[in-house]
Design an enzyme around this catalytic site. Structure first.
Site, PDB file in Angstrom:
ATOM      1  N   GLU A   1       0.846  -1.187  -0.062  1.00 17.92           N
ATOM      2  CA  GLU A   1       0.103  -0.099  -0.076  1.00 17.92           C
ATOM      3  C   GLU A   1       0.926   1.271   0.086  1.00 17.92           C
ATOM      4  OE1 GLU A   1      -3.044   0.015  -0.762  1.00 17.92           O
ATOM      5  OE2 GLU A   1      -3.520  -2.179  -0.125  1.00 17.92           O
TER       6      GLU A   1
ATOM      7  N   ASN B   1       1.229   3.981  -3.123  1.00 20.81           N
ATOM      8  CA  ASN B   1       0.707   5.423  -2.706  1.00 20.81           C
ATOM      9  C   ASN B   1       1.621   6.395  -3.530  1.00 20.81           C
ATOM     10  OD1 ASN B   1      -1.410   4.947  -1.533  1.00 20.81           O
ATOM     11  ND2 ASN B   1      -1.205   5.280   0.424  1.00 20.81           N
TER      12      ASN B   1
ATOM     13  N   ARG C   1      -8.705   2.738  -5.996  1.00 20.23           N
ATOM     14  CA  ARG C   1      -8.214   2.077  -4.773  1.00 20.23           C
ATOM     15  C   ARG C   1      -9.264   2.327  -3.609  1.00 20.23           C
ATOM     16  NH1 ARG C   1      -3.269   3.598  -4.013  1.00 20.23           N
ATOM     17  NH2 ARG C   1      -2.536   2.098  -2.958  1.00 20.23           N
TER      18      ARG C   1
END
Lengths: 110, 148
Positions: free
Chosen positions: B48, B52, B106
């Site tokens: 994650e 990002n 997402r």
């Protein structure tokens, strides 16, 4: 990631193999949308039996296809998720929208 | 706090390096006596954070740099730092809200996973200055658990 698609009447069955992250999410999204837009498909079954990892990019693809399928009054199911993948699906509440079953046969038996 | 081991990674902001980064950190974290389930959670938060950086920090530009530093301290504490030199976040508090995402594909779940699976998380960012995500988790001893 391997993507295998099979259409049975108005249901698209998608078998995925590998890790479902941002590297493959876009490709999967495009392939699913192409099928959903060009074929007469009402229902979608996503078989995660051979998916070993999923993150929010993969979850986003699933939720996005759920929105498309449900907007056409179709149904969507997830089958075969291994315990670690199912834990993530349950954690973010996808199971409340998309029922999770052990196998494709379980859906036929409903 | 005594540092037992650390690893520092620097890699290009390519999508294929997301799996590379999480596999490396997962493998490194296995030096701690933790369960496979816990390793999977660590891999998820790294995935994650690095995603990002690529998607938000660098707007999917693939020729930028991402830095990951992982430290094992006091035998049971894992610290992960993911850094990019991208566009930064104007409102960190808003970005960390579960339903917030500037990328609807997402679901805004990235920070939610990081907060849920780590004991502490800190995001240091400002516009134009890049972003540093620091996360820490202390694992319980499964040796003691086995004898309990």
């Amino acid at each position: 990631m391997d993507i295998e698609m099979k259409q049975v009447r108005n249901t698209l069955i998608v078998k995925l193999k590998g890790e479902l992250d941002m590297q493959v999410a876009d490709k999967l999204r495009k392939e699913l949308d192409k099928k959903l837009e060009n074929e007469k498909i009402e229902n979608l079954i996503i078989n995660l039996g051979k998916v070993t990892f999923i993150d929010s990019s993969g979850l986003g693809v699933i939720i996005g296809r759920y929105k498309k399928v449900s907007s056409r009054k179709g149904k969507m199911y997830i089958v075969g998720a291994n315990p670690s993948v199912e834990k993530i699906l349950v954690f973010c509440g996808i199971n409340k929208l998309v029922p999770i079953y052990g196998s494709e046969q379980d859906i036929i038996n409903i | 706090m005594s540092i037992k081991n650390y690893v520092r990674l620097e890699f290009q902001s390519l999508p294929e390096n997301v799996s590379f980064a999480r596999s490396c950190v997962g493998s490194f974290a296995s030096q701690i006596d933790c369960t496979l389930e816990e390793i999977e959670e660590i891999k998820l938060v790294v995935s994650e954070a690095v995603s990002n950086s690529i998607i938000h920090g660098y707007d999917n530009r693939t020729n930028e740099k991402i830095f990951v530093m992982v430290t094992i301290a006091d035998d049971r504490c894992l610290e992960i730092m993911v850094e990019d030199r991208g566009k930064g976040i104007a409102d960190v508090k808003q970005a960390m809200e579960p339903t917030y995402s500037s990328d609807e594909t997402r679901m805004g779940l990235g920070f939610t996973f990081m907060k849920s699976f780590m004991d502490d998380m800190e995001v240091i960012s400002s516009p134009g200055e890049g972003t540093i995500v620091k996360m820490r988790r202390t694992f319980m001893s499964h040796e003691k658990e086995a004898y309990a």
